[in-house]
Design a protein around this motif. Sequence first.
Motif, mmCIF file in Angstrom:
data_model
loop_
_atom_site.group_PDB
_atom_site.id
_atom_site.type_symbol
_atom_site.label_atom_id
_atom_site.label_comp_id
_atom_site.label_asym_id
_atom_site.label_seq_id
_atom_site.Cartn_x
_atom_site.Cartn_y
_atom_site.Cartn_z
ATOM 1 N N LEU A 41 -6.872 37.077 4.825
ATOM 2 C CA LEU A 41 -8.282 36.820 4.533
ATOM 3 C C LEU A 41 -8.691 35.421 4.985
ATOM 4 N N LEU A 42 -9.898 35.334 5.548
ATOM 5 C CA LEU A 42 -10.407 34.056 6.042
ATOM 6 C C LEU A 42 -11.501 33.472 5.156
ATOM 7 N N SER A 43 -12.396 34.320 4.678
ATOM 8 C CA SER A 43 -13.528 33.827 3.890
ATOM 9 C C SER A 43 -14.075 34.956 3.027
ATOM 10 N N TYR A 44 -15.093 34.619 2.242
ATOM 11 C CA TYR A 44 -15.722 35.615 1.376
ATOM 12 C C TYR A 44 -17.186 35.255 1.147
ATOM 13 N N THR A 45 -17.949 36.242 0.749
ATOM 14 C CA THR A 45 -19.313 36.045 0.254
ATOM 15 C C THR A 45 -19.490 36.939 -0.965
ATOM 16 N N ILE A 46 -20.400 36.535 -1.816
ATOM 17 C CA ILE A 46 -20.712 37.317 -3.006
ATOM 18 C C ILE A 46 -22.022 38.046 -2.765
ATOM 19 N N GLN A 47 -22.015 39.346 -2.969
ATOM 20 C CA GLN A 47 -23.210 40.177 -2.836
ATOM 21 C C GLN A 47 -23.720 40.495 -4.225
ATOM 22 N N GLU A 48 -24.980 40.198 -4.483
ATOM 23 C CA GLU A 48 -25.583 40.447 -5.796
ATOM 24 C C GLU A 48 -26.543 41.625 -5.709
ATOM 25 N N ALA A 49 -26.435 42.542 -6.650
ATOM 26 C CA ALA A 49 -27.364 43.671 -6.711
ATOM 27 C C ALA A 49 -28.775 43.154 -6.971
ATOM 28 N N GLY A 50 -29.745 43.787 -6.347
ATOM 29 C CA GLY A 50 -31.136 43.408 -6.543
ATOM 30 C C GLY A 50 -31.609 42.305 -5.617
ATOM 31 N N LYS A 51 -30.736 41.762 -4.817
ATOM 32 C CA LYS A 51 -31.116 40.714 -3.862
ATOM 33 C C LYS A 51 -30.956 41.251 -2.449
ATOM 34 N N PHE A 60 -14.979 40.224 1.654
ATOM 35 C CA PHE A 60 -13.973 39.381 2.287
ATOM 36 C C PHE A 60 -13.985 39.638 3.787
ATOM 37 N N LEU A 61 -13.783 38.579 4.554
ATOM 38 C CA LEU A 61 -13.658 38.683 6.003
ATOM 39 C C LEU A 61 -12.191 38.448 6.347
#
Length: 94
Positions: A41-51, A60-61
């Motif tokens: 794994l290199l990186s990550y982002t958080i996905q929020e419902a409703g946005k 994860f990337l």
Amino acid sequence: MTSNAAALLLLALICFQFAAAQVPVDCCLSVSEKRLPYKNLLSYTIQEAGKGCDISATVFLNRHQMKLCVAHPDDNQWVRWLIKVLDKKKDAHS
């Protein structure tokens, strides 16, 4: 003359709003319960419902530039651990 300018401004505003609403968002549609090897794994982002997306998730990337969707960190201790590992790796390279 003023009413023509106002009408043109209103039309431009409507077109801008329509174009902004059509921006595609790359969202996770489901999450995997499979544990990921942190070494890939290199990186990550958080996905929020409703946005812009329907569900909350962690994206994860990996080294192959693949986006892997797993549970949101609030819902999974293992995901929180992976995020800490990646944050430490990032700080070590800074």
